[in-house]
Design a protein around this motif. Structure first.
Motif: not given
Length: 271
Positions: A141, A144-145
């Motif tokens: 996460k 990707r963020s």
């Protein structure tokens, strides 16, 4: 097979018990580091990617230990270098990454002929390059963020601090902000200087597969990114092989001796 079990099996097949290393990642995530900001994490990932692409594992093995000195001792908590000894693991098998130790003695005690030896009450920082598909969801996460830089072949760095307990197990924690600053400077410097190592063909047994290198010491100036700077834009980083090689030579009297080779003295290179 259940998807979770397949993923777990793949992680162990990728990393566990096949060579030097401490097994699969612990699940630590840099987003949990107190006081960290997104640009700091991005800088860490860029430095890790740059080091990965120099492929130090092509020549370096766990027995090739490096000394490391970042700035002055007074720059760090306790007025000493946090992790002044480095080794690369994964060149033959096992976890692909590098370990940073509190001392050369700790590194030697934990370095076996084929495996990493778990020594009670020894703490080390490790950077492991893991496949994204095998990483914990918290790290996926974060990657990707923040659109973090990939190191290569779908691998990203995972950084944690491991400690071998007296009972024989492993305990993990997230590194501190200060420890990450130290790792950043180390990665920037080592990526530049390790290709300069010259093989020592006269060292070791002829039948040995271990590669030995000539004594080496280099100093480079590493530029801190704005989010890591503490008043100084540059920090001097000295890398030596074997650890402490250059500093020990300074203590030797040079009376009635010819001028030593420039190779045995730090040379500063801009980074």
């Amino acid at each position: 097979m259940d998807v979770h079990l397949k993923n777990l099996f793949a992680r162990f097949h990728e990393q566990f018990g096949s060579g030097p290393g401490l097994g699969p990642g612990s699940g630590t995530c840099l987003m949990k580091v107190e006081g960290i900001v997104s640009p700091f994490i991005k800088s860490i990932y860029r430095a890790a990617g740059a080091l990965y692409r120099t492929d130090p594992w092509k020549r370096l093995r766990p027995g090739n230990l490096f000394g490391l000195r970042v700035g002055k001792d007074s720059d760090w908590s306790g007025k000493k270098q946090p992790f002044p000894c480095v080794q690369f693991v994964g060149g033959d098998a096992g976890d692909l990454g590098f370990h940073m130790f509190r001392s050369e003695n700790d590194a030697q005690r934990m370095t076996g002929s084929r495996e990493t030896i778990w020594v009670p009450n020894v703490e080390l920082l490790r950077v492991t390059y893991e496949l994204e598909s095998l990483m914990f969801s918290s790290n996926k996460k974060m990657i990707r963020s923040l659109s973090l830089e990939v190191s290569g072949a779908d691998r990203f760095p995972v950084i944690d601090v491991a400690r071998c307990s007296s009972s024989g197990g492993l305990q993990f924690r997230t590194p501190t902000l200060e420890e990450l600053r130290f790792v950043y400077a180390a990665m920037k410097a080592i990526s530049l200087v390790h290709p300069l190592l010259q093989r020592d063909n006269g060292a070791g047994a002829k039948w040995s597969r271990v590669v030995y290198f000539e004594p080496f010491i280099e100093t480079v100036d590493v530029q801190w990114p704005p989010e890591m700077s503490k008043g100084n834009d540059l920090v001097a980083v000295t890398v030596s092989h074997p650890p402490g090689q250059g500093y020990e030579e300074k203590a030797i009297s040079t009376a009635n001796q010819p001028p030593p080779s420039m190779r045995n003295h730090p040379r500063r290179r801009p980074l």
